[in-house]
Design an enzyme around this catalytic site. Structure first.
Site, PDB file in Angstrom:
ATOM      1  N   ASN A   3      -4.976   7.118  -5.211  1.00  0.00           N
ATOM      2  CA  ASN A   3      -5.805   5.906  -5.172  1.00  0.00           C
ATOM      3  C   ASN A   3      -7.249   6.340  -5.399  1.00  0.00           C
ATOM      4  O   ASN A   3      -7.868   6.906  -4.517  1.00  0.00           O
ATOM      5  CB  ASN A   3      -5.637   5.220  -3.809  1.00  0.00           C
ATOM      6  CG  ASN A   3      -6.612   4.079  -3.618  1.00  0.00           C
ATOM      7  OD1 ASN A   3      -7.256   3.623  -4.573  1.00  0.00           O
ATOM      8  ND2 ASN A   3      -6.724   3.604  -2.384  1.00  0.00           N
ATOM      9  N   LYS A   5      -9.846   4.551  -5.708  1.00  0.00           N
ATOM     10  CA  LYS A   5     -10.856   3.656  -5.131  1.00  0.00           C
ATOM     11  C   LYS A   5     -11.912   3.342  -6.206  1.00  0.00           C
ATOM     12  O   LYS A   5     -11.565   3.318  -7.395  1.00  0.00           O
ATOM     13  CB  LYS A   5     -11.440   4.263  -3.856  1.00  0.00           C
ATOM     14  CG  LYS A   5     -10.319   4.732  -2.909  1.00  0.00           C
ATOM     15  CD  LYS A   5     -10.738   5.029  -1.516  1.00  0.00           C
ATOM     16  CE  LYS A   5      -9.517   5.431  -0.709  1.00  0.00           C
ATOM     17  NZ  LYS A   5      -9.792   5.645   0.704  1.00  0.00           N
ATOM     18  N   HIS A  95      -4.616  -2.590   1.224  1.00  0.00           N
ATOM     19  CA  HIS A  95      -5.306  -1.368   1.651  1.00  0.00           C
ATOM     20  C   HIS A  95      -6.295  -1.717   2.760  1.00  0.00           C
ATOM     21  O   HIS A  95      -6.894  -2.797   2.752  1.00  0.00           O
ATOM     22  CB  HIS A  95      -6.035  -0.732   0.458  1.00  0.00           C
ATOM     23  CG  HIS A  95      -6.521   0.648   0.763  1.00  0.00           C
ATOM     24  ND1 HIS A  95      -7.674   0.871   1.483  1.00  0.00           N
ATOM     25  CD2 HIS A  95      -5.993   1.862   0.494  1.00  0.00           C
ATOM     26  CE1 HIS A  95      -7.827   2.181   1.634  1.00  0.00           C
ATOM     27  NE2 HIS A  95      -6.823   2.804   1.044  1.00  0.00           N
ATOM     28  N   GLU A  97      -9.206  -0.909   3.247  1.00  0.00           N
ATOM     29  CA  GLU A  97     -10.553  -1.257   2.763  1.00  0.00           C
ATOM     30  C   GLU A  97     -10.585  -2.702   2.248  1.00  0.00           C
ATOM     31  O   GLU A  97     -11.611  -3.382   2.344  1.00  0.00           O
ATOM     32  CB  GLU A  97     -11.001  -0.244   1.693  1.00  0.00           C
ATOM     33  CG  GLU A  97     -11.303   1.109   2.340  1.00  0.00           C
ATOM     34  CD  GLU A  97     -11.016   2.326   1.483  1.00  0.00           C
ATOM     35  OE1 GLU A  97     -10.929   2.202   0.251  1.00  0.00           O
ATOM     36  OE2 GLU A  97     -10.868   3.423   2.077  1.00  0.00           O
ATOM     37  N   GLU A 167      -1.247   4.375   6.479  1.00  0.00           N
ATOM     38  CA  GLU A 167      -2.554   5.025   6.392  1.00  0.00           C
ATOM     39  C   GLU A 167      -3.356   4.696   7.651  1.00  0.00           C
ATOM     40  O   GLU A 167      -4.012   3.640   7.705  1.00  0.00           O
ATOM     41  CB  GLU A 167      -3.317   4.509   5.168  1.00  0.00           C
ATOM     42  CG  GLU A 167      -2.623   4.768   3.858  1.00  0.00           C
ATOM     43  CD  GLU A 167      -3.613   4.786   2.696  1.00  0.00           C
ATOM     44  OE1 GLU A 167      -3.719   5.829   2.058  1.00  0.00           O
ATOM     45  OE2 GLU A 167      -4.283   3.769   2.453  1.00  0.00           O
ATOM     46  N   GLY A 173     -10.534   9.238   4.698  1.00  0.00           N
ATOM     47  CA  GLY A 173     -11.853   9.718   4.281  1.00  0.00           C
ATOM     48  C   GLY A 173     -12.642  10.404   5.380  1.00  0.00           C
ATOM     49  O   GLY A 173     -13.834  10.640   5.235  1.00  0.00           O
ATOM     50  N   SER A 214      -6.745  11.496   4.499  1.00  0.00           N
ATOM     51  CA  SER A 214      -7.202  12.883   4.453  1.00  0.00           C
ATOM     52  C   SER A 214      -6.090  13.876   4.136  1.00  0.00           C
ATOM     53  O   SER A 214      -6.124  15.017   4.609  1.00  0.00           O
ATOM     54  CB  SER A 214      -7.920  13.264   5.751  1.00  0.00           C
ATOM     55  OG  SER A 214      -9.099  12.488   5.898  1.00  0.00           O
TER      56      SER A 214
HETATM   57  P1  13P Z   1      -8.393   9.805   1.669  1.00  0.00           P
HETATM   58  O1  13P Z   1      -7.254  10.638   1.136  1.00  0.00           O
HETATM   59  O2  13P Z   1      -9.674   9.990   0.926  1.00  0.00           O
HETATM   60  O3  13P Z   1      -8.521   9.927   3.161  1.00  0.00           O
HETATM   61  O4  13P Z   1      -7.993   8.277   1.384  1.00  0.00           O
HETATM   62  C1  13P Z   1      -6.727   7.830   1.744  1.00  0.00           C
HETATM   63  C2  13P Z   1      -6.531   6.476   1.184  1.00  0.00           C
HETATM   64  O5  13P Z   1      -7.148   5.525   1.619  1.00  0.00           O
HETATM   65  C3  13P Z   1      -5.621   6.337   0.047  1.00  0.00           C
HETATM   66  O6  13P Z   1      -5.344   4.992  -0.202  1.00  0.00           O
END
Ligand code: 13P
Length: 251
Positions: A3, A5, A95, A97, A167, A173, A214
């Protein structure tokens, strides 16, 4: 699945996908054993499609979100129909976010999962608890509620083909990964168990469950060794070909 983003424009996207393919070829990656997908920003998808189709790369791609609507006066929204036309296989839905910054509720997530299937896309349905919920020990009830609401009204064949990504928000992150045990407890004990209770054993076996948060080339092996983790949804590490290629190989 990577992903991306809101990272990489369409030129950078083309470079990364090309390099990813070379890296996997070097490692003699078996795409039949482990599927590799990228989820770039919408504006990159046409370029990624052109590269993957033109060079017949064995990679899948998809989007990070879709509208609940098929078409109409919804300024700024992207329909699943358009994503299907671009040859997308997957679309991330719900997601954290999107839930946090765009107020997506469980009901919206459920409608988006259905919209994805309407257009022949496979949803990567994201769930996971925030830090406060984890600290209060309420993660099981929280994720259970998300799964039940997200799958509401979904027929068994769709529940069998869906991808569910656990997640934990506190791990996204932050460099703070869930322990393999913590990840497997939710992926198996909550996500797969809920699918099993709703649809039975065969469907629960078929549903693919990913861990995200992560994940990197150092911790991926232990995570993938867990019985109820079938793959990973990778953010930051998916932007670095070396890390992502290595993670695919380990998976
Ligand atoms: P990270 O791997 O950067 O922590 O992000 C995970 C994520 O949100 C994937 O959708």
């Amino acid at each position: 699945a990577g992903n991306w983003k809101m990272n990489l424009d369409h030129l950078q996207a083309t470079h990364l996908v090309q390099k990813l393919d070379w890296s996997l070829r070097d490692g003699k990656h078996d795409h039949g054993a482990v599927e590799v997908a990228v989820l770039p920003p919408f504006t990159d998808i046409r370029s990624v499609q052109t590269l993957i189709d033109g060079d017949r790369l064995p990679l899948k791609y998809g989007a990070q979100d879709l509208s609940v609507h098929d078409s109409g006066a919804y300024t700024g929204e992207i329909s699943g129909a358009f994503l299907a036309k671009l040859g997308c296989t997957y679309v991330a839905v719900g997601h954290s976010e999107r839930r946090e910054y765009h107020n997506e509720t469980d009901a919206v997530v459920n409608a988006k999962i259905k919209a994805a299937y309407t257009h022949g896309l496979t949803p990567i349905f994201c769930c996971g608890e925030g830090l406060e919920i984890r600290q209060a020990g309420e993660q099981v009830a929280h994720v259970l509620g998300q799964i039940e609401a997200g799958l509401d009204g979904l027929p068994a064949e769709q529940a069998a083909s869906i991808v569910i990504a656990y997640e934990p928000i506190w791990a996204i992150g932050t460099g703070r990964t869930a322990t393999p045990q913590q990840a497997n407890d939710i992926c198996g004990g909550v996500v797969r168990q809920t699918v099993r209770e709703l649809y039975g054993e065969a469907v629960a076996d078929a549903t693919r469950i990913l861990y995200g948060g992560s994940a990197n080339d150092k911790n991926i092996r232990e995570l993938m060794e867990q019985p109820d983790i079938d793959g990973a949804l990778i953010g930051g590490a998916a932007l670095k070909v070396e890390s992502y290629g290595e993670m695919v190989r380990v998976t």
